[in-house]
Design an enzyme around this catalytic site. Structure first.
Site, mmCIF file in Angstrom:
data_model
loop_
_atom_site.group_PDB
_atom_site.id
_atom_site.type_symbol
_atom_site.label_atom_id
_atom_site.label_comp_id
_atom_site.label_asym_id
_atom_site.label_seq_id
_atom_site.Cartn_x
_atom_site.Cartn_y
_atom_site.Cartn_z
ATOM 1 N N PRO A 50 1.897 7.363 6.495
ATOM 2 C CA PRO A 50 0.512 7.135 5.978
ATOM 3 C C PRO A 50 0.623 6.747 4.555
ATOM 4 O O PRO A 50 0.242 7.330 3.626
ATOM 5 C CB PRO A 50 -0.079 8.452 5.901
ATOM 6 C CG PRO A 50 0.986 9.776 6.013
ATOM 7 C CD PRO A 50 2.202 8.599 6.465
ATOM 8 N N GLU A 51 0.834 5.385 4.454
ATOM 9 C CA GLU A 51 0.191 4.793 2.893
ATOM 10 C C GLU A 51 -0.776 4.137 3.145
ATOM 11 O O GLU A 51 -1.468 4.162 4.017
ATOM 12 C CB GLU A 51 1.662 3.725 2.558
ATOM 13 C CG GLU A 51 2.919 4.582 2.190
ATOM 14 C CD GLU A 51 4.154 3.713 1.769
ATOM 15 O OE1 GLU A 51 3.624 2.869 0.914
ATOM 16 O OE2 GLU A 51 5.089 3.703 2.173
ATOM 17 N N ASN A 98 6.367 4.678 -0.835
ATOM 18 C CA ASN A 98 7.505 4.533 -1.499
ATOM 19 C C ASN A 98 8.115 3.195 -0.559
ATOM 20 O O ASN A 98 8.879 2.392 -1.192
ATOM 21 C CB ASN A 98 8.482 5.765 -0.881
ATOM 22 C CG ASN A 98 9.839 5.517 -1.629
ATOM 23 O OD1 ASN A 98 9.930 5.247 -2.822
ATOM 24 N ND2 ASN A 98 10.995 5.967 -1.030
ATOM 25 N N ARG A 144 11.179 9.823 -6.055
ATOM 26 C CA ARG A 144 11.546 9.298 -4.625
ATOM 27 C C ARG A 144 12.705 8.275 -4.686
ATOM 28 O O ARG A 144 13.306 7.590 -5.824
ATOM 29 C CB ARG A 144 10.375 8.445 -4.321
ATOM 30 C CG ARG A 144 9.008 9.125 -4.596
ATOM 31 C CD ARG A 144 8.956 10.412 -3.924
ATOM 32 N NE ARG A 144 8.884 10.214 -2.513
ATOM 33 C CZ ARG A 144 8.038 9.875 -1.491
ATOM 34 N NH1 ARG A 144 6.714 9.597 -2.040
ATOM 35 N NH2 ARG A 144 8.122 9.922 -0.322
#
Length: 251
Positions: free
Chosen positions: A2-3, A160, A237
DNA sequence: GCAATATGACAAT
DNA sequence: TTGTCCTATTGCA
């Protein structure tokens, strides 16, 4: 995954299916108080960065954030029994959406919503995402560009995977600082274009000719030149970059 | 069957 | 900087 592109995809799909309709709202898992919403008309479903906002008639907005593991399941038979752990079900006579494993699912009052909007940077997938403001905010940070784009107060919706691929596409090293207005503008334009492709495809797309492939994200070697992909931790990240094609911009 | 891993964002230290 | 939350998926035994 889920971006922002998937959040916008969910918002579009659910808005089309739910807006203007009466919905049955339940929390099979019991962790959300659905009573204020059950039987009301949905006014709209909106994406803001990685946040989802539901407006229902005569009730406070519902704020959903999927976090790392959240997802929706769609059933075209609203009588389908929910699987275990469904936090929220929104159902019409034709369709049911089940929310699973969200980081947030809560009623939100207007002041909190206003604060959320203030704290959220320009979103490349929203029509109101302003390029000039996006460039200004990016240049105002002193952190590496790979840290800035993950900061949701700078730009919203980038995660990311998109960080890795968008910086590759723009030829920028994630560690670069002070990249300048021209490069910042190119990065924004790239985000606007590719996140829209990703929203429509339902996945990260960084090469329209090979939508299932990535240039550097989670790869050992650069898909373009074969150089070993460099990985390190940036803004908590894993960052990925091709050492041959992504360099700090010359001043 | 079980452990490791994940695209996120917090709070606590 | 580390820990915590939330669950599905993947990969290995």
């Amino acid at each position: 995954m889920p971006e922002g592109h998937l959040i916008h995809r969910y918002a579009r799909e659910q808005h089309e299916a739910l807006a203007g309709r009466v919905v049955t709202v339940t929390s099979p898992q019991g962790r959300f108080d659905a009573r204020p919403y059950d039987g009301r008309v949905v006014e709209g479903v909106e994406a803001l960065g990685k946040h989802l906002l539901y407006r229902l008639e005569d009730a406070p907005p519902i704020h959903v954030h999927l976090g790392m593991q959240g997802l929706f399941l769609r059933y075209d038979d609203p009588a389908a029994p929910p699987r275990k752990g469904v936090r929220l079900r929104l159902a019409t006579g034709e369709t049911a959406f089940d929310l699973i494993a969200p980081a947030r699912c809560e009623a939100m009052d207007e002041p909190a919503l206003a604060a959320l909007r203030t704290a959220t940077g320009p979103d490349p997938l929203r029509g109101d995402g302003d390029k000039g403001e996006a460039v200004r905010r990016l240049l105002a940070t002193r952190v590496p560009v790979g840290a800035a784009v993950l900061d949701q107060a700078v730009w919203s919706g980038i995660g990311n995977a998109w960080r890795a691929e968008l910086l590759f596409l723009t030829g920028l090293d994630p560690a670069a600082r002070d990249i300048g207005a021209e490069a910042a503008g190119r990065l924004w334009d790239t985000a606007v274009r590719y996140l829209a492709l990703g929203r429509d495809a339902g996945q990260v797309v960084s090469d329209p000719d090979a939508p299932d492939e990535r240039w550097v994200y989670k790869r050992e070697r650069c898909r373009r030149c074969g150089a070993a992909v460099r990985t390190w931790t940036l803004a908590s990240r894993t960052a990925y970059a091709c050492p041959a094609e992504q360099r700090p911009q010359a001043p």
